[in-house]
Design an enzyme around this catalytic site. Structure first.
Site, PDB file in Angstrom:
ATOM      1  N   SER A 131       0.834  -1.200   0.000  1.00  0.00           N
ATOM      2  CA  SER A 131       0.000   0.000   0.000  1.00  0.00           C
ATOM      3  C   SER A 131       0.869   1.251   0.000  1.00  0.00           C
ATOM      4  CB  SER A 131      -0.906   0.012   1.237  1.00  0.00           C
ATOM      5  OG  SER A 131      -1.537   1.271   1.407  1.00  0.00           O
ATOM      6  N   TYR A 156      -2.552  -0.159   9.900  1.00  0.00           N
ATOM      7  CA  TYR A 156      -2.698  -0.723   8.554  1.00  0.00           C
ATOM      8  C   TYR A 156      -1.384  -0.594   7.788  1.00  0.00           C
ATOM      9  CZ  TYR A 156      -3.980  -0.954   3.620  1.00  0.00           C
ATOM     10  OH  TYR A 156      -4.020  -1.265   2.282  1.00  0.00           O
TER      11      TYR A 156
END
Length: 334
Positions: A131, A156
């Site tokens: 990501s 995350y």
């Protein structure tokens, strides 16, 4: 030569789109997804129906949780495949503040399970999702794959950085060809309801206020789903070689890390204007401070994937936003 590809997160936004493209070119896909209720399961089932529609029997779906080692083993028992596309994960920066355990279970334990699966399948190639969140509050733009990414601003992001580190280790120990993809703000038809494009579209059409964080001083590298799919498939078709040469991301092992973005950082307020045009009405804007874990700007340097694989995004936000809104209206009969 056609391939048989194992795809995790096959009911997800990117997983379904890539699966559909692979099937369209003649490949076969084994899809795995646990169909969790992070957002509405009905959307995930509709995506799967769309994927299977023209698959000519080459799409097999298994509802299973890859973070459960026994369930994963049972799901792939007796199944032959040539490569793995590991896109399944617990997504979302803000939700990681509410439910951190879900991220460790899915993104760390799940990623380990997939690495072990690839290792025990003769160290087969695997492409996996990282990501752009790993860049944290990086002040240098555009973000390049050799920038330091050891200051994550959310759990995350930390789990995705952990995935990259585990993959580096497995590439070293077992000479597994691994490719990590740092996705930048993916949007388009069949998108995710927890993401800005969907949230703003639904609220604008309903005449409800939209929450705009950091008082609108936000920039994002919005990347249309078709461009993401093209980049993912290029990586599947070209696993990194174990030749001792330096790979994107700084590894001399068969492990490459690429940014996949549009290489264009767009001001959020301009994108809101495009949404207003596509929706045919003005947005009521609620200006809010920056949320914890969020970053003010993302901007992808795509030189590495462009040089190695010829990746070149073709869809601007001016085109992509309208295409998303058209799909949203059709899907919801608005």
């Amino acid at each position: 030569m056609t391939k048989n590809i194992l795809v995790t997160g096959a009911a997800g936004f990117i997983g379904a789109a890539v699966s559909k493209a692979l099937l369209a070119r003649g490949d076969s896909v084994i899809g795995i997804d646990n169909l969790n209720d992070y957002y509405q399961v009905s959307l995930k089932r509709d995506r799967l129906k769309d994927v299977a529609e023209n698959a000519a029997g080459r799409f097999r779906f298994v509802e299973a949780d890859f973070a459960d080692r026994a369930a994963l083993g049972q799901a792939v028992a007796g199944q032959d495949f040539d490569t793995i596309l590991h896109l399944g994960a617990q997504a979302g920066v803000r939700y990681s503040l509410q439910n951190p355990h879900a991220y460790v279970e899915s993104n760390i334990m799940g990623h380990l399970n997939m690495l072990e699966l690839a290792r025990h399948r003769d160290s087969m190639p695997m492409v996996y999702a990282s990501s752009s969140s790993v860049y944290g509050g990086n002040d240098k733009v555009p973000f390049a794959v050799d920038d330091r990414v050891d200051h994550p601003l959310s759990l995350y992001a930390a789990t995705k950085k952990a995935d990259e580190l585990m993959s580096e280790t497995y590439a070293h120990l077992y000479r597994m060809p691994l490719t990590g993809l740092r996705f930048f703000t993916v949007y388009g038809p069949w998108g995710r309801p927890d993401m800005m494009m969907w949230i703003f579209t639904s609220k604008i059409l309903a005449g409800q206020p939209i929450p705009v964080f950091n008082h609108g001083d936000m920039f994002r590298d919005f990347t249309f789903i078709d461009d993401i799919v093209a980049g993912v498939i290029a990586c599947l078709d070209n696993p990194p070689a174990d030749d001792g040469m330096l790979k994107p991301g700084g590894s001399t092992k068969p492990h490459a890390i690429y940014n996949i973005g549009n290489n264009q950082s767009e001001r959020l307020m301009r994108v809101i204007g495009l949404l207003e045009d596509a929706c045919g009405r003005k947005a009521e804007i609620e200006m809010l401070p920056m949320q914890a874990g969020d970053v003010p700007r993302t901007f992808a340097n795509i030189d590495a994937i462009a040089a190695d694989l010829g990746y070149a995004p073709t869809t601007s936000v001016d085109v992509g936003v309208a295409r998303f809104v058209d799909w949203y209206r059709q899907y919801h009969a608005v």
